[in-house]
Design a protein around this motif. Structure first.
Motif, short mmCIF file in Angstrom:
data_model
loop_
_atom_site.label_atom_id
_atom_site.label_comp_id
_atom_site.label_asym_id
_atom_site.label_seq_id
_atom_site.Cartn_x
_atom_site.Cartn_y
_atom_site.Cartn_z
N SER A 4 -21.61 109.43 45.03
CA SER A 4 -20.11 109.66 45.04
C SER A 4 -19.53 109.21 43.60
O SER A 4 -18.42 109.52 43.09
CB SER A 4 -19.45 108.80 46.04
OG SER A 4 -19.55 107.53 45.71
N THR A 30 -20.55 112.74 40.31
CA THR A 30 -19.91 114.12 40.59
C THR A 30 -19.74 114.86 39.50
O THR A 30 -19.52 114.47 38.48
CB THR A 30 -18.58 113.62 41.39
OG1 THR A 30 -17.71 113.22 40.62
CG2 THR A 30 -18.64 112.89 42.51
N SER A 63 -21.63 119.23 42.29
CA SER A 63 -21.70 118.51 43.22
C SER A 63 -20.24 117.34 43.26
O SER A 63 -20.19 116.43 43.03
CB SER A 63 -22.67 117.22 43.51
OG SER A 63 -22.54 116.56 44.52
N ALA A 73 -17.91 116.38 45.50
CA ALA A 73 -17.54 115.18 46.71
C ALA A 73 -16.38 115.81 47.13
O ALA A 73 -15.59 116.57 46.29
CB ALA A 73 -17.84 114.03 46.34
#
Length: 618
Positions: free
Chosen positions: A265, A268, A272, A274
């Motif tokens: 998280s 990112t 990706s 999140a």
């Protein structure tokens, strides 16, 4: 600097959320298999909805509304596989009711079912709709009880309020009828909106949970019958997206976070995103197409659907304005005595953020999940993220558990930072009795770092679009094994100071990667000055841009009295407003948020709950 320009208000924007015309742009799939793109928010949202309609929940999650409802809602919205979607949706409600008899009630399930109902109520059979009503009625709404995280509050009260508006025969677990449920939840929801818009709130910057908060708030802005609730929810949603706009750089969300669970998280990027960055991408876009599989769609989907809510164009312009370096400063007044102040420096090809806070104790929950420094750079490769981390306990307020937190998760309570533009320095002094003390820094191995060299205690990296150097006052050593496709640099000492220096490539460009990196390293080693006093735990650094950063470590119980200095002047954190950038300003009081870009001006008054739009008067 506070914006003081006078302007003429051309119009008072009336926020009748239910009356705007829906956008119907077709979704766009670009950039290769599994990539999403679009020129407008409508196109990007439609692309995400189209993707989610192709997703099939895992067998063990088919009847879990939190994980599966978006896939069913997307199918119903697009009129594909509707029989499958309706059968699974009904089964999910039945399973949720059955779980409740074992004492398992989850607000994530509640909000997913209620949101799905309102998005596709014209397609959902009455029998299934009444089961959704019955599930919502299993919750107590009279007073707030139990876990008090913001996302839980907004989901539970928001879904409860809407359910009570829709089904006037509803009676909840407290015995409240629909009118009483509406009254109880409405009062709390309006209080949440006040807190978010006037003080920021305790889930600022969260890569996952901010998307949950956005979605729950949007649900109210779209579907509430109460016009005052719709208006306040829409304005609150604007404010939440303004906060993200101040951290946005061409598809990268770069701001300190109250809750950043696990390294994924923090790490990112368009590969990706999140949930939060994917939700913001719908409105703000990115320089390159994003990976569909990295959108965290179980939470971001709810921001992708068409509806009547519209984010003002000026907010989008501010999020996309990265033609010149700029700095954002913010104060999270909602964190109270933890004294949280945030900074993000945006350059053309990267952004660097940090956080100053001063909790009263090392046991404060602030440290459990926060991310307080981070660098991201534009790259065609994934994982273009760097953050200086330290070991920390799983729960700082429960040290007796003797359990370490996962790598890349949480912050050490004895670490502190100071940032000036594209430079951060850090200092820490961990007591001998505290079991978690080692510094570590992940360096990606996925290609976003093009070349890495070491000189004179520094690690220098050519990152394609920019350059960075990390220096530690105390010796460091590389870990024996890679971790999550990162090489880990470790420092095994309890007192230390460090520097993260950054630069655009342009001042050192020419001759290829090796020559560029060598010039940058030489400049850092010859033109900067880095000192560390272990007795005072004081770091000083004169940067490449000739700014002097001076940080003296501050014990938790000691008052701040200028231990952070820039160019010899103490940083006056108490003077920081809620929001401040070249385009955004909101003082701690009054609750007025002003946005300005070119001649356009947008002013929010969160006491009167109005939004005024106009042009600057010259």
């Amino acid at each position: 600097m506070r914006m003081a320009a006078q302007f003429f208000l051309l119009a008072l924007v009336t926020l009748t959320v239910g009356s705007a015309q829906e956008e119907t742009d077709e979704p766009v799939m670009q950039g290769g298999v599994g990539r999403l793109d679009g020129k407008t928010a409508a196109e990007r949202g439609a692309a995400l909805v189209r993707y989610v309609a192709t997703c099939t929940p895992k067998p063990n999650e088919e009847i879990c509304p939190k994980a599966a409802a978006p896939a069913y809602a997307a199918r119903l919205l697009l009129n594909v596989d509707t029989q499958y979607a309706l059968e699974k949706l009904d089964a999910a409600v039945v399973a949720s009711i059955a779980k409740s008899k074992r004492g398992a009630l989850d607000p994530f399930d509640k909000v997913a079912l209620v949101n799905t109902y309102f998005l596709a109520k014209d397609k959902i059979p009455r029998a299934t709709a009444l089961k959704i009503r019955d599930y919502a009625a299993l919750y107590a709404h009279k007073v707030w009880k139990g876990y008090g995280a913001w996302n839980y509050r907004l989901m539970n009260d928001g879904a409860g309020f809407l359910a009570a508006e829709e089904w006037t025969d509803m009676v909840d677990a407290d015995g409240l009828n629909a009118e009483q449920i509406r009254h109880a939840t409405r009062e709390r929801l309006l209080g949440y909106f006040d807190e978010i818009t006037r003080k920021n709130y305790a889930e600022y910057g969260c890569p996952i949970y901010s998307a949950v908060n956005l979605s729950a708030t949007r649900m109210l802005a779209e579907f509430a019958h109460d016009p005052d609730m719709r208006r306040r929810a829409a304005l609150t949603l604007d404010a939440m997206l303004v906060d993200i706009a101040c951290s946005w750089n061409q598809g990268y969300n770069v701001g300190s976070a109250a809750r950043a669970k696990y390294w994924y998280s923090t790490d990112t990027s368009p590969d990706s995103m999140a949930s939060t960055a994917a939700a913001a991408w719908i409105w703000f876009g990115a320089k390159r197409p994003i990976a569909a599989s990295g959108t965290g769609w179980i939470h971001s989907f709810w921001m992708a659907t068409t509806g009547s809510y519209r984010l003002p164009d000026l907010v989008v312009k501010i999020a996309q304005e990265r033609s010149q370096p700029s700095e954002y400063r913010g104060f999270v007044a909602g964190m109270g005595k933890q004294d949280v102040h945030r900074m993000t420096y945006h350059s053309l090809n990267y952004s660097l953020c940090s956080q100053w806070d001063h909790a009263s104790s090392h046991t404060d929950g602030l440290y459990k999940e926060s991310r307080r420094n981070m660098l991201k750079w534009l790259s065609p490769k994934p994982s273009s993220t760097f953050a200086v981390c330290m070991e920390n306990p799983y729960r700082p307020y429960a040290l007796h558990e003797n359990r370490a937190n996962a790598l890349g998760y949480g912050e050490n309570p004895f670490s502190q930072y100071l940032q000036c533009e594209g430079t951060i320095i850090g200092a820490y002094a961990v007591p001998e009795t505290y079991p978690y003390y080692k510094l570590y820094a992940p360096f990606t191995r996925k290609g976003a770092i093009v070349k890495r060299i070491e000189k004179a205690g520094w690690v220098f990296c050519h990152n394609g679009s920019m350059l960075m150097g990390f220096g530690s006052a105390r010796p460091c050593a590389w870990g024996k094994k890679p971790w999550n496709d990162n090489d880990l640099l470790w420092c095994d000492t309890r007192k230390n100071g460090w520097v993260l220096e950054t630069s655009e490539l342009a001042p050192f460009a020419g001759g290829g990667v090796d020559a560029e990196l060598e010039r940058f390293a030489t400049a850092v080693l010859t033109k900067t000055r880095f000192t560390f006093d272990p007795e005072a735990v004081r770091v000083t650094y004169r940067s490449l841009t000739a700014r002097t950063l001076d940080l003296t470590w501050l014990p938790h119980k000691a008052p701040y009295s200028g231990q952070s200095k820039i160019d010899g002047q103490p940083v006056d954190y108490k003077s920081w407003p809620i929001h401040s950038s070249p385009w955004v300003y909101q003082a701690v009081t009054p609750p007025v948020l002003t946005l300005k870009h070119g001649k356009q001006v947008l002013r929010y008054d969160f006491a009167a709950w109005t939004r005024e739009e106009g042009m600057e008067k010259r």
